[in-house]
Design an enzyme around this catalytic site. Structure first.
Site, PDB file in Angstrom:
ATOM      1  N   ASP A 202     -52.673  24.096  22.985  1.00  0.00           N
ATOM      2  CA  ASP A 202     -51.210  24.125  22.990  1.00  0.00           C
ATOM      3  C   ASP A 202     -50.670  24.452  24.385  1.00  0.00           C
ATOM      4  O   ASP A 202     -50.918  25.537  24.935  1.00  0.00           O
ATOM      5  CB  ASP A 202     -50.723  25.179  21.988  1.00  0.00           C
ATOM      6  CG  ASP A 202     -49.270  25.015  21.630  1.00  0.00           C
ATOM      7  OD1 ASP A 202     -48.963  24.078  20.874  1.00  0.00           O
ATOM      8  OD2 ASP A 202     -48.437  25.811  22.111  1.00  0.00           O
ATOM      9  N   ASP A 233     -43.304  13.853  19.986  1.00  0.00           N
ATOM     10  CA  ASP A 233     -44.131  14.413  18.913  1.00  0.00           C
ATOM     11  C   ASP A 233     -44.046  15.938  18.905  1.00  0.00           C
ATOM     12  O   ASP A 233     -43.860  16.573  19.946  1.00  0.00           O
ATOM     13  CB  ASP A 233     -45.583  13.973  19.119  1.00  0.00           C
ATOM     14  CG  ASP A 233     -46.502  14.425  18.012  1.00  0.00           C
ATOM     15  OD1 ASP A 233     -46.285  13.999  16.864  1.00  0.00           O
ATOM     16  OD2 ASP A 233     -47.429  15.211  18.282  1.00  0.00           O
ATOM     17  N   GLU A 257     -39.499  14.715  16.826  1.00  0.00           N
ATOM     18  CA  GLU A 257     -40.078  14.950  15.506  1.00  0.00           C
ATOM     19  C   GLU A 257     -39.953  16.431  15.160  1.00  0.00           C
ATOM     20  O   GLU A 257     -40.655  17.275  15.716  1.00  0.00           O
ATOM     21  CB  GLU A 257     -41.557  14.558  15.483  1.00  0.00           C
ATOM     22  CG  GLU A 257     -42.181  14.776  14.109  1.00  0.00           C
ATOM     23  CD  GLU A 257     -43.677  15.065  14.149  1.00  0.00           C
ATOM     24  OE1 GLU A 257     -44.342  14.832  13.138  1.00  0.00           O
ATOM     25  OE2 GLU A 257     -44.175  15.554  15.192  1.00  0.00           O
TER      26      GLU A 257
END
Length: 494
Positions: A202, A233, A257
């Protein structure tokens, strides 16, 4: 992804409120957003849409989660097929180089496991072929949206064992959050700072150096490939302060998203990303059109909620299928219900997005079954859904051509009962039902905006009717939706 429950809503709203509102870039992302309201998008998983060799028999076992051979050139060769349905834009899956390893979830054919943001994934083709795809679209007056990932990279191992040196340009652990899994989706700090899975390192999107690299990268990316819009995304997993400068650098429309069904959570993201995936609407739409026993109350309430809570419903991305959710046909066998769901997607407020294969009635359930090779189904332009989608897009495009306020007009509910909803959006009146093909309900619309004696035309069948004393009388034969317009709007279609 997991869904958040009520406790997260206050957390994320507080977080969003503390960040700066979005400021549009010098390339004028606002103008780009205005242009995207007009579009109807066909979503493509590049590896599964069409092959360069044109094969319609090459095997593709979705359970293996491996590359099947779809390519940029394959898309180019099928642009007539896409444009024939009336689509004005395509959204393709991420294009950058992926990790080459086989993971416990297969290979990165889908594009969401980055290794190098500066290199094009050669499984799909070359940089020149991507440029050619963009050129071919623009020559047709169509637009290109590319999916991007700025939240994470991909890895074959798990968190503690990852070798960050293989990544470009973020080749040190310092650019990534320390390994931790999201164990509580009601804690927004964990959602943004921990990992979605142990194989998705991440990125620290709150870090200025990470942001600076992405700003420079996206400017070149947009320029090199003449990209018109970006789908972002995992948008809810990134620091909200990332979006303002990134949007300025991109200078194009962003569709984020935000995989969450509650409008109180999702809508605030529109302060920072112009467009947001409309998951709040998706879930009640799915439930309403999945089952003829479901009544319209939940869907009507959500329509009102997003109008109230979202900044601009006309920039929400509407869908009933995509690569992360089941195909409607996997649970619904009544074609009338499926047609109503598709019509609701295309004719509702927002930017319609149709997932590749809906036009051929593909039936895949959850990932990976919903990422089938379209070539194995053929590219039948005479299929019932292909023709139906074409008529819906034609109606939407014609409405916008006749009245340029259509895309920005927010529809009104002019009739509803337990199983039927009628809307008026500028010059179109649409009626949807979930009774299915076994029934043919009749309704009278007294608030259609049409006057007694007007000749109106159903744009899906080209049949005309005269508005009577009580209003527009409609019979939905075999439960199929209706789309009415004046004769002047219908001219050129019927």
């Amino acid at each position: 992804m997991k869904f958040s429950s009520a406790a997260i809503y206050a957390s994320v709203i507080l977080n969003l409120a503390s960040a700066q509102p979005i400021i549009l870039g010098k390339k004028d992302a606002k103008s780009s957003a205005d242009l995207w309201r007009d579009q109807s998008i066909y979503q493509i998983v590049t590896d599964r849409f069409a092959r360069t060799d044109g094969s319609t028999s090459a095997s593709c076992d979705v359970s293996k989660r491996e590359y099947c051979g779809g390519s940029f050139q394959g898309i180019i060769d099928k642009l007539d097929y896409i444009q024939g349905m009336g689509f004005t834009a395509i959204w393709i899956s991420p294009v950058v180089e992926q990790i080459p390893d086989k993971t416990e979830y297969g290979y990165g054919y889908h594009g969401y496991w980055m290794k190098n943001i500066y290199t094009i994934n050669d499984n799909f083709g070359t940089a020149d072929e991507l440029k050619k795809l963009s050129e071919e679209l623009h020559d047709r007056g169509m637009k290109l949206m590319v999916d991007i990932v700025t939240n994470h990279y991909g890895a074959a191992g798990d968190g503690p064992s990852i070798d960050y040196s293989v990544y470009t340009p973020f080749n040190e652990q310092k650019y990534f959050h320390d390994y931790c899994l999201i164990t509580d989706y009601e804690n927004q700090a964990l959602v943004e700072e921990c990992w979605e899975t142990s194989t998705l390192p991440d990125l620290k999107t709150e870090d200025n150096e990470v942001l600076s690299v992405f700003e420079s990268w996206v400017k070149d990316f947009i320029s090199n490939y003449t990209i018109d819009g970006l789908r972002v995304d995992s948008a809810k997993h990134m620091d909200t302060s990332f979006y303002q400068p990134f949007t300025e650098a991109a200078g194009v429309f962003l569709l984020g998203e935000v995989f969450e069904g509650d409008s109180a959570y999702t809508c605030p993201y529109q302060d920072y990303i112009a467009g947001v995936s409309n998951y709040p609407l998706y879930y009640p739409v799915l439930r309403f059109f999945q089952n003829s026993k479901t009544t319209s109350g939940e869907l009507l309430e959500m329509i009102d909620n997003i109008k109230l809570k979202c900044n601009d419903v006309t920039l929400l991305g509407n869908f009933v299928e995509n690569h992360d959710i089941i195909r409607l046909g996997s649970t619904v066998k009544d074609k009338a219900l499926i047609k109503n769901a598709i019509a609701f997607t295309i004719l509702g407020d927002g930017i319609p997005i149709i997932y590749y294969g809906q036009e051929q009635g593909l039936l895949g359930a959850e990932d990976p079954e919903n990422r089938e090779a379209l070539w194995l189904a053929g590219y039948d332009t005479d299929s019932a859904y292909y023709k139906f989608i074409s008529k819906l897009n034609q109606a939407r495009n014609q409405a916008a051509n006749k009245d340029n306020s259509y895309p920005s007009t927010v529809s009104s509910i002019i009739y509803s009962d337990d199983h039927t909803i009628a809307t008026k959006k500028a010059n179109l009146v649409a009626i949807f039902t979930n009774v299915g093909a076994s029934a043919s309900p009749s309704v009278t619309l007294s608030q259609s905006g049409f006057q007694k004696g007007d000749q109106v035309v159903d744009l899906l069948t080209c049949s005309s009717t005269t508005v009577g004393d009580s209003g527009l009388e409609v019979t939905m034969a075999l439960g199929v939706p209706k789309v009415y317009a004046s004769s002047s709007v219908a001219s050129g279609i019927c």
